[in-house]
Write a protein that holds these residues in place. Structure first.
Motif, PDB file in Angstrom:
ATOM      1  N   THR A 222     -20.385  14.279  16.917  1.00 54.24           N
ATOM      2  CA  THR A 222     -20.941  12.968  17.646  1.00 54.24           C
ATOM      3  C   THR A 222     -20.235  11.849  17.092  1.00 54.24           C
ATOM      4  OG1 THR A 222     -22.974  14.215  17.903  1.00 54.24           O
ATOM      5  CG2 THR A 222     -23.190  11.769  17.922  1.00 54.24           C
ATOM      6  N   VAL A 223     -19.866  11.548  15.993  1.00 59.35           N
ATOM      7  CA  VAL A 223     -19.403  10.523  15.427  1.00 59.35           C
ATOM      8  C   VAL A 223     -17.915  10.281  16.049  1.00 59.35           C
ATOM      9  CG1 VAL A 223     -18.033   9.652  13.234  1.00 59.35           C
ATOM     10  CG2 VAL A 223     -20.392  10.933  13.085  1.00 59.35           C
ATOM     11  N   VAL A 224     -17.074  11.403  16.524  1.00 64.13           N
ATOM     12  CA  VAL A 224     -15.819  11.096  16.857  1.00 64.13           C
ATOM     13  C   VAL A 224     -16.081  10.802  18.404  1.00 64.13           C
ATOM     14  CG1 VAL A 224     -13.696  12.475  17.716  1.00 64.13           C
ATOM     15  CG2 VAL A 224     -14.575  13.030  15.590  1.00 64.13           C
ATOM     16  N   ALA A 225     -17.029  11.246  19.254  1.00 65.00           N
ATOM     17  CA  ALA A 225     -17.363  11.232  20.442  1.00 65.00           C
ATOM     18  C   ALA A 225     -17.873   9.525  20.629  1.00 65.00           C
ATOM     19  CB  ALA A 225     -18.553  11.897  21.130  1.00 65.00           C
ATOM     20  N   LEU A 226     -18.502   9.094  19.702  1.00 63.59           N
ATOM     21  CA  LEU A 226     -18.838   7.629  19.659  1.00 63.59           C
ATOM     22  C   LEU A 226     -17.534   6.785  19.680  1.00 63.59           C
ATOM     23  CD1 LEU A 226     -22.017   8.022  17.265  1.00 63.59           C
ATOM     24  CD2 LEU A 226     -22.179   6.963  19.645  1.00 63.59           C
ATOM     25  N   ASP A 227     -16.645   7.317  18.863  1.00 68.91           N
ATOM     26  CA  ASP A 227     -15.476   6.368  18.436  1.00 68.91           C
ATOM     27  C   ASP A 227     -14.689   6.370  19.911  1.00 68.91           C
ATOM     28  OD1 ASP A 227     -15.565   5.974  15.953  1.00 68.91           O
ATOM     29  OD2 ASP A 227     -14.247   7.374  15.452  1.00 68.91           O
ATOM     30  N   TYR A 228     -15.027   7.524  20.718  1.00 67.42           N
ATOM     31  CA  TYR A 228     -14.086   7.489  22.000  1.00 67.42           C
ATOM     32  C   TYR A 228     -15.087   6.639  23.134  1.00 67.42           C
ATOM     33  CZ  TYR A 228     -10.227   9.882  20.445  1.00 67.42           C
ATOM     34  OH  TYR A 228      -9.053  10.122  19.745  1.00 67.42           O
ATOM     35  N   GLY A 229     -16.109   6.204  22.619  1.00 69.00           N
ATOM     36  CA  GLY A 229     -16.887   5.162  23.669  1.00 69.00           C
ATOM     37  C   GLY A 229     -17.935   6.215  24.332  1.00 69.00           C
ATOM     38  N   ILE A 230     -18.280   7.085  23.966  1.00 72.11           N
ATOM     39  CA  ILE A 230     -19.415   7.868  24.594  1.00 72.11           C
ATOM     40  C   ILE A 230     -20.886   7.485  24.023  1.00 72.11           C
ATOM     41  CG2 ILE A 230     -20.589  10.202  25.047  1.00 72.11           C
ATOM     42  CD1 ILE A 230     -18.085  10.177  26.284  1.00 72.11           C
ATOM     43  N   ARG A 231     -22.037   7.055  24.921  1.00 66.52           N
ATOM     44  CA  ARG A 231     -22.929   6.555  24.829  1.00 66.52           C
ATOM     45  C   ARG A 231     -24.290   7.245  25.259  1.00 66.52           C
ATOM     46  NH1 ARG A 231     -19.892   4.885  21.570  1.00 66.52           N
ATOM     47  NH2 ARG A 231     -19.585   2.438  21.088  1.00 66.52           N
ATOM     48  N   GLU A 232     -23.960   8.597  25.571  1.00 67.33           N
ATOM     49  CA  GLU A 232     -25.088   9.393  25.922  1.00 67.33           C
ATOM     50  C   GLU A 232     -25.209  10.703  25.418  1.00 67.33           C
ATOM     51  OE1 GLU A 232     -26.331   9.106  30.120  1.00 67.33           O
ATOM     52  OE2 GLU A 232     -27.220  10.841  30.100  1.00 67.33           O
ATOM     53  N   PHE A 233     -26.008  11.367  24.550  1.00 70.85           N
ATOM     54  CA  PHE A 233     -25.784  12.418  24.143  1.00 70.85           C
ATOM     55  C   PHE A 233     -27.326  13.320  24.385  1.00 70.85           C
ATOM     56  CE2 PHE A 233     -23.299   9.790  21.624  1.00 70.85           C
ATOM     57  CZ  PHE A 233     -22.101  10.434  21.373  1.00 70.85           C
ATOM     58  N   ASP A 234     -27.033  14.666  24.531  1.00 70.74           N
ATOM     59  CA  ASP A 234     -28.364  15.350  24.623  1.00 70.74           C
ATOM     60  C   ASP A 234     -28.822  16.364  23.337  1.00 70.74           C
ATOM     61  OD1 ASP A 234     -27.872  15.141  27.624  1.00 70.74           O
ATOM     62  OD2 ASP A 234     -27.462  17.314  27.639  1.00 70.74           O
ATOM     63  N   SER A 235     -29.967  16.586  23.173  1.00 73.90           N
ATOM     64  CA  SER A 235     -30.425  17.081  22.107  1.00 73.90           C
ATOM     65  C   SER A 235     -31.674  17.828  22.337  1.00 73.90           C
ATOM     66  CB  SER A 235     -30.380  16.131  21.145  1.00 73.90           C
ATOM     67  OG  SER A 235     -31.544  14.871  21.100  1.00 73.90           O
ATOM     68  N   SER A 236     -32.419  18.470  21.569  1.00 73.36           N
ATOM     69  CA  SER A 236     -33.521  19.361  21.453  1.00 73.36           C
ATOM     70  C   SER A 236     -34.391  18.830  20.355  1.00 73.36           C
ATOM     71  CB  SER A 236     -33.359  20.813  21.766  1.00 73.36           C
ATOM     72  OG  SER A 236     -32.974  21.148  22.904  1.00 73.36           O
ATOM     73  N   LEU A 237     -35.780  18.483  20.636  1.00 73.21           N
ATOM     74  CA  LEU A 237     -36.533  18.394  19.467  1.00 73.21           C
ATOM     75  C   LEU A 237     -36.276  19.751  18.597  1.00 73.21           C
ATOM     76  CD1 LEU A 237     -38.671  16.784  18.352  1.00 73.21           C
ATOM     77  CD2 LEU A 237     -40.348  18.003  19.578  1.00 73.21           C
ATOM     78  N   ALA A 238     -36.318  19.667  17.502  1.00 71.67           N
ATOM     79  CA  ALA A 238     -36.325  20.627  16.529  1.00 71.67           C
ATOM     80  C   ALA A 238     -35.178  21.632  16.545  1.00 71.67           C
ATOM     81  CB  ALA A 238     -37.654  21.480  16.495  1.00 71.67           C
ATOM     82  N   GLY A 239     -34.296  21.280  17.227  1.00 69.09           N
ATOM     83  CA  GLY A 239     -32.994  22.107  17.535  1.00 69.09           C
ATOM     84  C   GLY A 239     -33.405  23.192  18.381  1.00 69.09           C
ATOM     85  N   LEU A 240     -34.524  23.121  19.092  1.00 69.47           N
ATOM     86  CA  LEU A 240     -34.754  24.334  19.885  1.00 69.47           C
ATOM     87  C   LEU A 240     -33.723  24.521  21.061  1.00 69.47           C
ATOM     88  CD1 LEU A 240     -37.564  26.013  20.320  1.00 69.47           C
ATOM     89  CD2 LEU A 240     -38.054  24.632  22.239  1.00 69.47           C
ATOM     90  N   GLY A 241     -33.503  25.799  21.175  1.00 67.41           N
ATOM     91  CA  GLY A 241     -32.360  26.092  22.285  1.00 67.41           C
ATOM     92  C   GLY A 241     -31.374  27.194  22.089  1.00 67.41           C
TER      93      GLY A 241
END
Lengths: 317, 317
Positions: A222-241
């Motif tokens: 995510t840190v790298v993606a932020l560097d490349y300008g990405i500003r939207e990320f998926d995630s799951s509460l409690a890492g469910l998935g």
């Protein structure tokens, strides 16, 4: 000072729930959506429009969408693996439909029983369907690319394959492209290389990333993606998935950990981390057998926490 | 193409073992050192020279150092909380002595029963001791700064306090500075800001970083530290570790996960990841009650793994 905004899309109701055997009751799903909303989340992938015989967990997709649509400014997304699903989702009124398009042929066959190219054709029909009704003109059609950074069947996924499918998806009418690391293969340099490559091919079309924390790399990625300008990320509460058709995949990165990191980096998420952590109680009650992950929930939120104090020291971006 | 080298220093024998109640037998420690060495590790912090009544786990420090010194090219480090410990470590023949100097006064008092400034004075006496014998001229004196990114007692640790202690430690004769995130408070932007600040004050003197994974940020922090040119990191096999005087601290980042990430990014560590994972068996046998962490050990190493295939596609830095 204005902070840069980052969108965190909660996908636990879809990616999380589809991977666990226990079926979450519709009322609990609604309570989860409400709790996420009350914690400040404004983007939720609430369901998958698939035949109930294939995924009983998603049999209530229409009801869940209907509930989500009652919440002002909540952006409601649904996964749609085929044209029929897309039609149902569009009729239900979602704001975004995401078609899962695997780069890996084997994973694509396992996941949607179509080759990637056949899935692109299906995707084009979804786009045409969207365009056929003026009521659906505001619905975003997302190409949700999966196995972008690796595949449990074929292993390495060549970057040229990703490029090829991205270009075909755009030709087929994708409004935007989301990149999914379905099985946690992504590593920081791989993320950087691919985003660099894609930005030179199709600037501005890759809008979001979806990391699984299978090998603990999700936040570093995510840190790298932020560097490349990405500003939207998926995630799951409690890492469910996870992914039922991808052996070895564990959950998405935990929403709480992602939000903690983003806030500590000075990004504005609009999310109240404490309320978010409290909302885990819904999972504990409704799916008590599902393993829950996440560092921040375990350690507790620091009172007068580093992120907030840092931000008062001017750490903003 | 030559890869950039990164040093991974195994600190589980010191930071890991000091935090668990079970005492690892000397023979097991030797076996661990041998296994780490055979996996390619060339930097190990093998012990702490403290009074055995305070830390019985380290009563065999001299024997452990003596064994480690038999391995060619192994760089042997010991923690030395006071002048007496430094003298014993120097006499034992270690290549590096690290003095723990807390930025936080409360943590410093809890950890070494001295204020930070008193500890700097002790550190200066260690440096003078090192200089007093020509036999010790090659021994590096490291200022191991702790609670650099936050403290369990005082919370936020101001960056100006870090700067002040760094400058005093250099005045007192530190050859190099290591920065420790003793309790997992560090977050990516904090790491970047502090390294930026320190590099403008004392370029080239901060050589290594030490992250705990308390809040899951260790690898993300490492990515940022790599960007700032840091090429040496501490870690513990299986994430064993913590700090007995820092409530809430869990283990160091797991060596296996750190090595996996570094290799996937094209860095040369010299470490055989498979052998490293196998060496966990020593911990399972010798300290069966200690919790073992790590994603890579859980998921297994990918055969024909992404990192190696990527590196054949030219991912090198």
């Amino acid at each position: 000072m204005t902070k840069k905004k980052v969108v965190v899309q909660e996908v636990g109701l879809r990616d999380g729930l589809q991977s666990i055997p226990q079926i979450m009751p519709t009322e609990a799903k609604k309570a989860w959506i409400d709790a996420a909303y009350n914690a400040g989340i404004r983007h939720i992938e609430v369901a998958s429009f698939v035949p109930p015989r294939l995924l009983p967990q998603m049999a209530d997709a229409e009801q869940v969408v209907a509930h989500a649509l009652t919440l002002p400014e909540l952006r409601v997304t649904a996964l749609v693996p085929n044209l029929r699903g897309a039609e149902n989702a569009l009729k239900a009124g979602v704001h975004r439909v995401v078609a899962p398009i695997s780069i890996s042929e084997q994973h694509s066959l396992a996941n949607v029983r179509k080759t990637p190219d056949a899935m692109i054709e299906e995707f084009q029909r979804m786009r045409e369907l969207r365009d056929s009704e003026s009521a659906w003109a505001q619905t975003t059609v997302v190409a949700g690319l999966s196995t972008v950074f690796g595949c449990p069947f074929q292993g390495y996924v060549p970057e040229q394959d990703v490029c090829r499918i991205v270009l075909k998806a755009l030709d087929a009418g994708a409004d935007v492209i989301a990149l999914g690391d379905t099985t946690g293969h992504a590593t920081p340099r791989h993320v950087g290389r691919l985003l660099q490559l894609l930005s030179s091919v199709i600037e501005g079309k890759v809008t979001s990333l979806h990391f699984h924390d299978t090998r603990g790399m999700a936040l570093a990625n995510t840190v790298v993606a932020l560097d490349y300008g990405i500003r939207e990320f998926d995630s799951s509460l409690a890492g469910l998935g996870g992914c039922p058709n991808a052996p070895g995949a564990t959950g998405n990165v935990a929403t709480e950990d992602l939000v903690y990191m983003l806030q500590s980096m000075g990004f504005e998420t609009g999310i109240d981390l404490r309320r978010l952590v409290e909302s885990r109680d819904i999972l504990k009650r409704a799916v008590p057998d599902a393993p829950l992950y996440g560092y921040i929930a375990r350690e507790g939120i620091l009172d007068g926490s580093v992120p907030q104090q840092l931000s008062s020291h001017g750490v903003q971006s």
